[in-house]
Scaffold this active site. Structure first.
Site, short mmCIF file in Angstrom:
data_model
loop_
_atom_site.label_atom_id
_atom_site.label_comp_id
_atom_site.label_asym_id
_atom_site.label_seq_id
_atom_site.Cartn_x
_atom_site.Cartn_y
_atom_site.Cartn_z
N GLU B 46 65.39 -7.36 47.71
CA GLU B 46 66.20 -7.36 46.68
C GLU B 46 66.33 -5.82 46.42
O GLU B 46 65.56 -5.18 45.79
CB GLU B 46 65.64 -8.28 45.63
N ASP B 57 63.55 -7.07 32.27
CA ASP B 57 62.76 -6.22 32.81
C ASP B 57 61.75 -5.72 31.87
O ASP B 57 62.19 -5.30 31.01
CB ASP B 57 63.44 -5.30 33.71
#
Lengths: 603, 249
Positions: B46, B57
């Site tokens: 990814e 995140d």
């Protein structure tokens, strides 16, 4: 179903009518009609209607050239023909760029085949009651005959429709029914319409456009194309839980009682509406200040935190997360958490922690934990990111957002809680001037919560001009600005689709304003919608203009405004007002927190 | 056939997927890192599209993304870097990023570039399922690009069945309520959740909190494999990427 109001003439009367959601406004140019507009009709009168109301000219066997001239002179969108006009005549009107409605007079023996030749040339038919003249009977025909109409051209239903017919209209269905044509059934005298009666009638019809909340959020959290809930799956359950509960709780009697009591006894509402006499003289108009600066903690922010803390409590939440820029929302959140004895965590950009030390101290004294956000550029945007991250990691917590931003339902939730501002303005203005509606409401916009509250009850009052003022920092083109609507474009920030400052690559850029409460790179989705739909004007004020306006207010009225509110005041210099205009400025907060900045510039 | 589908057809267990942001630690590192990962036997990669405001995140990925942006990384530049990748890279490739970047790039242009560069799937955590299915699903399908959807421990059964219907490629099974980079703690409920998702017909990989051989093997025992991001970025930062991948098997 669309609504056409026909037989209009008088400007004073139209002034009352423009607030109604009329799709068509009809003016009769047939000299034998009692509602004939007359030879000297002023083109400014049809222009009083907003653009969304299409202007219709009604003619009977008018000479073509004369009709086209009038169409031009009065800026008509639609021509409605009531005489024996031929298809050829219709074609010429259509070719001149007008939308075309051809009227036909109905009775039991009407031959619907006769419509055939008009089908291709007319946009709409209008079915009226048969009379000896050309309509205007004030009587209804038997709508049952329309069962025989099998064409595809949509039609206006006309002829004597009155206030008592709402139920019958709701029962009447026809797949080509397009609009209602209203006229004599709603008159005080020929061409003078009864606006109140009309409003009641339209309400009874339960039209989509009559829903009071035309600028309200839809089922999926959108204002027009803006809003929604663009959140990671990780937040879905939290957001769903809030979406499911917020209206139920806000609408409950218990909540309303608790909220009203706290606003009265704790926040200090209602806040005064102060007539600013000296300022009024200076700008040659009538200026009123809505005094949110006089609330507990010194800004409108507490209207929202009081409401959300109740909501959190009703939802059984024990831990509160908030973000803050200048610290106003942080202080307002820490305040209500102290009041309700709930754990309070406030994220604040590390840079802002340094810049706004007094507010950090207040939050700490109130028992909140202040966590500096060290990601990104360390200001409000990053504090918001951190707050959302905390919420992801602690889904049992309640995220108490400070503005009309974030994923649905936050923009709507905060707007509703701040709407107390315009609710009070209406009452206070009515008492003061006899009219709840001012000519202008002006408010500053960062995320947009004080503006949303000040605008809310005027959103559907189209006569009230709404003015939102963004902070343009060192100037809109300087690269150091926070004027999101002016320089931004469509994007996604903090869970919502809105206008946003970003670079060509879709990276969100850092805003700048002297006022920490306005330097946010996005704007609430409601405001993006108000800007794009033209409902509100978006102006901007620079740092310097805001500073000057603060000084003017301090010296002329003895009030030191917050730097944010000073931006709203600054546009007084740029706007033109009439002597009898009523202008309300939302003074969202007081200037104590900004004294250091003010002193730096004025000392 | 889409390389993701091919992968899951050929391999059902212990699939190792690695995440890293494009243009990190240096602007030109994207392709060499891909090559290294392929050489080390990684199954799937990814590639993160750096974004200024990565909501889901944790601090490590945030600061890596910021560094990539400071290096001058952009979505267009990433596509340019990937232009010749398929000459040597045969692993399935996924782009992971936030919706604003893709929307701003233009969805059609984005899918067009994905096709040209051989991107097999995307992960767009903040594009809501409803918006995706209504406005974009047909475009993604026409381009042959899988939109990999996330499920979390909070995902209700009702929603899970909707997600399952719309999902393609595999499900990204988020291990716990956290942003990326947290630690994964074993618990009964978590294992139950893993088993529930693994029982679905569509393959699944577990991500968030997988950071070493032990946590990889633990996660992989409940699913088709697992995704490592933060721990790999830390290794990249220290210049020990090679050794880190080696330590996983």
């Amino acid at each position: 179903m669309k609504i056409k109001l026909c037989g209009l003439k008088y400007s004073k009367n139209i002034k009352e009518l423009v607030q109604l959601p009329l799709d068509y406004a009809g003016f009769i140019f047939y000299p034998k009609s009692p509602r004939y507009v007359g030879e000297e009709f002023d083109p400014a009168i049809p222009a009083m209607f907003p653009e969304s109301t299409r202007k219709v000219g009604v003619f009977v066997n008018e000479e073509l050239q004369s009709l086209l001239e009038k169409g031009e002179k009065y800026q008509l969108d639609v021509i409605q023909l009531h005489g024996g006009e031929s298809t050829e005549y219709c074609r010429k009107v259509k070719d001149a760029g007008f939308e075309l409605v051809k009227a036909f007079q109905m009775n039991e023996s009407f031959q619907f085949q006769s419509l055939k030749e008009y089908e291709n040339v007319c946009d709409f038919f209008l079915f009226d009651t048969k009379t000896e003249n050309y309509g205007g009977s004030g009587r209804k025909f038997n709508w049952k005959v329309l069962e025989k109409y099998k064409g595809t051209t949509p039609f206006f239903l006309s002829g004597g429709i009155g206030a008592q017919d709402a139920e019958q209209i709701k029962q009447f269905t026809h797949e080509c029914l397009y609009a209602l044509d209203l006229n004599s059934g709603f008159e005080l005298q020929p061409a003078k319409k009864n606006a109140d009666q009309l409003e009641i009638f339209l309400n009874k019809l339960e039209l989509e456009s009559m829903k009071k909340d035309k600028f309200a959020v839809d089922q999926r959290g959108y204002y027009g194309e803006f809003g929604g809930a663009y959140i990671p799956e990780l937040l879905r359950k939290n957001v769903d839980e809030l979406q499911e509960n917020y209206l139920k709780i806000l609408g409950s009697e218990q909540f309303r009682k608790d909220y009203a009591r706290l606003l009265d006894n704790y926040v200090g509402r209602p806040t005064p509406l102060t007539k600013a006499g000296n300022l009024s003289r200076r700008y040659g108009t009538n200026i009123y200040l809505k005094r949110e600066d006089l609330t507990h903690t010194g800004a409108h922010k507490i209207n929202n935190t009081i409401g959300q803390i109740l909501l959190a409590k009703y939802m059984g939440k024990k831990r509160i997360i908030a973000e803050t820029g200048a610290g106003q929302h942080g202080v307002a959140t820490a305040t209500v958490c102290a009041l309700f004895d709930l754990e309070c965590v406030v994220y604040m950009g590390a840079l802002d922690v340094e810049r706004q030390a007094p507010n950090v101290a207040r939050m700490k004294m109130l028992g909140a934990k202040v966590i500096p956000a060290i990601s990104g550029n360390q200001t409000l945007k990053d504090a918001t990111n951190e707050a959302i991250r905390d919420w992801i990691a602690n889904p049992e917590s309640f995220y108490l957002i400070g503005s009309v931003v974030g994923p649905h339902p936050y923009p709507d939730l905060v707007t509703r809680l701040q709407s107390i501002i315009s609710e009070e303005i209406r009452e206070q203005l009515e008492k003061e001037t006899g009219n709840p509606n001012p000519d202008y409401v002006i408010a500053c916009v960062g995320g947009g919560s004080n503006a949303a509250g000040a605008f809310y009850h005027y959103l559907n009052e189209r006569k009230v001009k709404l003015v939102a003022v963004e902070a343009s920092g060192l100037g809109v083109d300087s690269g150091e600005t926070a004027a999101t609507i002016t320089i931004g474009d469509i994007g996604f920030i903090h869970g919502s689709k809105t206008m946003l400052m970003q670079d060509e690559d879709g990276q969100i850029t850092e805003p700048y304003s002297i006022s920490a409460g306005l330097d946010y790179p996005g704007v609430g989705p409601l405001h993006a919608h108000l800007a794009v739909s033209g409902r509100a004007d978006f102006l901007s004020a620079t740092d310097q203009e805001a500073l000057n306006a603060a000084k003017v207010l301090a010296e002329s009225e003895g009030i030191i405004p917050a730097l944010e509110s000073s931006h709203a005041l600054a546009v007084l210099e740029k706007m033109q007002f009439k002597k009898d205009d009523v202008v309300v400025i939302n003074l969202s907060g007081r200037g104590d927190k900004d004294m250091e900045t003010y002193m730096k510039h004025f000392a | 056939m889409n390389r993701i589908d091919q992968l899951f057809q050929n391999k059902q267990k212990d699939i190792l997927s690695i995440y890293f942001p494009a243009g990190y630690p240096k602007l030109g590192d994207t392709l060499p890192t891909l090559q290294m990962l392929q050489d080390k036997g990684v199954d799937l990669v990814e590639i993160g599209i750096p974004f200024s405001d990565p909501l889901a995140d944790g601090p490590v990925i945030q600061s890596a993304a910021k560094q990539a942006l400071d290096n001058g990384m952009s979505l267009q530049l990433l596509f340019n870097q990937l232009r010749d990748a398929r000459k040597s890279i045969t692993m399935p490739l996924i782009l992971m990023g936030y919706w604003n970047t893709v929307y701003k790039f233009g969805v059609d242009a984005f899918l067009d570039e994905c096709k040209k560069t051989g991107i097999d799937g995307v992960i767009l955590p903040d594009l809501p399922l409803e918006e995706y299915t209504e406005d974009y699903q047909s475009k993604f399908e026409a381009a042959g690009v899988h939109n990999v959807l996330l499920v979390t421990p909070q995902t209700t059964d009702k929603r899970l069945s909707i997600i399952e219907k719309a999902a393609s490629g595999f499900l990204y099974m988020v291990s716990s309520a956290a942003t990326t980079g947290g630690a994964l703690q074993a618990s009964k409920e978590r294992e139950e959740y893993f088993r529930k998702i693994a029982a679905l017909e569509i393959p699944s990989l577990i991500g968030f909190g997988i950071h070493d051989k032990a946590s990889f093997q633990h996660a992989a025992s409940f699913s088709n494999g697992a995704i490592i991001g933060t721990a790999f970025i830390k290794a990249l930062e220290k210049g020990q990427a090679n050794e880190f991948i080696g330590s996983l098997s």
